[in-house]
Write an enzyme that holds these catalytic residues in place. Structure first.
Site, mmCIF file in Angstrom:
data_model
loop_
_atom_site.group_PDB
_atom_site.id
_atom_site.type_symbol
_atom_site.label_atom_id
_atom_site.label_comp_id
_atom_site.label_asym_id
_atom_site.label_seq_id
_atom_site.Cartn_x
_atom_site.Cartn_y
_atom_site.Cartn_z
ATOM 1 N N PHE A 466 0.800 -1.236 0.000
ATOM 2 C CA PHE A 466 0.000 0.000 0.000
ATOM 3 C C PHE A 466 0.828 1.279 0.000
ATOM 4 O O PHE A 466 0.461 2.250 0.643
ATOM 5 C CB PHE A 466 -0.983 0.018 1.187
ATOM 6 C CG PHE A 466 -1.526 -1.331 1.567
ATOM 7 C CD1 PHE A 466 -2.178 -2.116 0.638
ATOM 8 C CD2 PHE A 466 -1.397 -1.806 2.859
ATOM 9 C CE1 PHE A 466 -2.683 -3.370 0.981
ATOM 10 C CE2 PHE A 466 -1.895 -3.057 3.214
ATOM 11 C CZ PHE A 466 -2.536 -3.843 2.270
ATOM 12 N N HIS A 467 1.917 1.315 -0.762
ATOM 13 C CA HIS A 467 2.786 2.488 -0.775
ATOM 14 C C HIS A 467 3.039 3.022 -2.184
ATOM 15 O O HIS A 467 4.187 3.284 -2.556
ATOM 16 C CB HIS A 467 4.129 2.162 -0.110
ATOM 17 C CG HIS A 467 4.015 1.729 1.306
ATOM 18 N ND1 HIS A 467 4.998 0.973 1.937
ATOM 19 C CD2 HIS A 467 3.048 1.925 2.234
ATOM 20 C CE1 HIS A 467 4.627 0.727 3.193
ATOM 21 N NE2 HIS A 467 3.449 1.297 3.390
ATOM 22 N N PRO A 468 2.011 3.243 -3.012
ATOM 23 C CA PRO A 468 2.267 3.771 -4.353
ATOM 24 C C PRO A 468 2.703 5.233 -4.310
ATOM 25 O O PRO A 468 2.150 6.042 -3.571
ATOM 26 C CB PRO A 468 0.907 3.626 -5.052
ATOM 27 C CG PRO A 468 -0.093 3.692 -3.944
ATOM 28 C CD PRO A 468 0.569 3.022 -2.776
#
Length: 532
Positions: A466-468
């Protein structure tokens, strides 16, 4: 419907801007958030992370396009659709990244973004229970709390890491990130401290701040190349609002490039496919996508001491609830991951190149029902992937999801680092410190040892953590979208302030760096750098 500043996105950075730009009372500020208010009780209880992971009202619930290196699977990408954005639904972990990350940004020509420049901003945003120090602040809006519980299984895992040569640390945000230890969380007195709680709530009563929820931006309006306002949809009505000073795009790494393209800013070839007139050609919009890919190794535990066991027993669940109600402590005050680890697995790495998230829980998917047996998870991800992807519109309609193509594991170095990280996780699970705890490996099945077996495991189970970032990158090269003051290149009165501006992914979780970006943007604007 006229304001000085219009902020698109009431998320992690947007709430920061709403607070800072309205603080003087001199400016009329509007913030548009596509989702609802953060009134859902589970948002504010740390373990409620599991309740919002798939909730359609509070989560955009994006999916990627089929990923070639991951068996052509479409991966689920949650993103917050609520005041506070992803800071209202994430895992609460407070990590800044490494000093070298920000020095790397500065080396790319981004003046004012070196570690010496951003450390004071990180300290400014913290209300750390450890108090003021060289590395921490104690008077900021965001609560940063220690995890005070020390579960037996977590102590054993830290010991196993030490046995593998990874030192024990009590502060991943101190002088050195390297080591294994307990995370700090963005919580205050056992409750989530999102950007909506820490920044927006104290500012909501200001007469010069207007917050519109369930207001979906459709496009940015331009007078020539000057951003003049925003068109948004609310309660079925299409509305327009004017911005006298600036439009600030803070919709996140997925929707900021999407909204630029919908507004006619981007690669003309992509805009032309959807018959969108070109306002300004900017080929880097939507490119440079980076993300952390995680591999969750799950183990059966010999002792019934895990969260799996807590959640299978009514008496233990009642005990957990009572601990939270009366003491704001226990598993409900933590969320999912107690322990983290930053280590080096590639011989050429001068700083940690992998991160672990450790949970006393196992489930087939994040936020799924836990398994009916004692278990723990060692989740490992490469910190600085070389692979690059893209996000581009798939339709001229704002309500349509964009096409997300992360292109995970398309660079050989990413495979080398990922496999070495998985092997380190296996070594910790097999360590003498873990002899009394590790029963068997659930995933990968058995203790797989060959590269082929581990690659198959990675392809079938790899998922985003969850780190775009990076899709509107900051820089001075031809592919840069914003300059070092976060102004969109070639346009006026338009700025971007969210994780999309990161030229390179930070070595860790991205929530705190996104808050820092919001703070820096406010400093640039209020410091007089708001005119081209």
């Amino acid at each position: 419907m006229e304001f000085d500043y219009v902020i698109i996105g009431g998320g992690t950075a947007g709430c920061v801007l709403a607070n800072r730009l309205s603080a003087s009372g001199k400016h009329q500020v509007l913030m548009l958030e596509a989702g609802p208010a953060d009134t859902y009780p589970w948002i504010h209880i740390p373990i409620g992370y599991a309740k919002t992971m798939f909730h359609p009202r509070y989560n955009w619930g994006f999916y990627t396009e089929p990923e070639p290196e991951l068996n052509n699977r479409k991966l689920y990408w949650p993103r917050g659709k609520v005041l506070g954005g992803s800071s209202s639904i994430n895992g609460l972990i407070y990590i800044r990244g490494q000093a070298e990350d920000y020095d790397g940004w500065a080396a790319l020509g981004n003046e004012g973004w070196a570690w010496k420049d951003v450390l004071p901003t990180f300290k400014k945003l913290e209300n750390n229970e450890r108090g003021e120090s060289a590395y921490h602040g104690a008077n900021g809006p965001l609560g940063c709390s220690d995890i005070h519980d020390r579960p037996e299984i977590m102590e054993a895992i830290i010991g196993g890491a030490r046995e593998m040569g990874v030192p024990t640390t009590d502060d991943f945000n101190g002088a050195s990130q390297e080591g294994a230890g307990y995370y700090q969380l963005l919580t205050r007195k056992g409750r989530r401290c999102s950007s909506a709680v820490g920044y927006l709530a104290p500012a909501r009563q200001r007469p010069n701040l207007t917050v519109e929820t369930e207001a979906m931006a459709q496009k940015i309006l331009f007078d020539g190349t000057r951003a003049s306002g925003v068109e948004f949809l609310q309660a079925g009505a299409l509305k327009r609002v004017r911005a006298h000073r600036e439009v600030i795009l803070a919709a996140g790494a997925i929707q900021s490039p999407q909204l630029l393209e919908l507004s006619g800013v981007g690669n003309p070839a992509i805009l032309g496919k959807h018959c969108i007139p070109v306002i300004h050609a900017l080929r880097g919009v939507g490119e440079n996508l980076q993300d952390h890919l995680q591999f969750r190794l799950m183990y059966r535990c010999k002792k019934p001491i895990t969260t799996n066991d807590d959640l299978r027993s009514w008496t233990r669940k009642i005990g957990i609830g009572l601990r939270y109600v009366f003491a704001r402590s226990g598993p409900m005050a933590v969320g999912i991951n107690h322990v983290g680890m930053f280590a080096r697995v590639l011989p050429e790495s001068a700083t940690p190149d992998i991160q672990f998230h450790v949970a006393a829980l196992t489930a087939d998917r994040v936020a799924d029902k836990p398994h009916p047996w004692p278990g723990f998870t060692l989740s490992v991800c490469q910190l600085r992937p070389k692979s690059r992807g893209s996000i581009h519109i798939a339709s001229p309609l704002a309500a349509a999801a964009p096409a997300i193509r992360p292109n995970y594991l398309t660079e050989e170095e990413d495979w080398r680092c990922s496999l070495a990280g998985v092997r380190l996780a296996q070594s910790i699970a097999r360590s003498s410190e873990m002899r009394d705890y590790t029963d068997s490996s659930y995933k990968p099945a058995g203790f797989a040892d060959s590269d082929e077996a581990l690659k198959a495991f990675c392809r079938e189970s790899g998922a985003t953590i969850f780190h775009p970032v990076g899709t509107c990158k900051m820089g001075s090269d031809p592919d840069a979208v914003v300059d070092s003051r976060l102004r969109v290149r070639g346009l006026s009165n338009l700025r971007i302030a969210d994780a999309s501006i990161m030229p390179l992914l930070v070595s860790g979780n991205t929530s705190a760096p996104s808050v820092m970006i919001g703070e820096k943007a406010a400093e640039f604007i209020l410091g007089g750098a708001d005119v081209h």
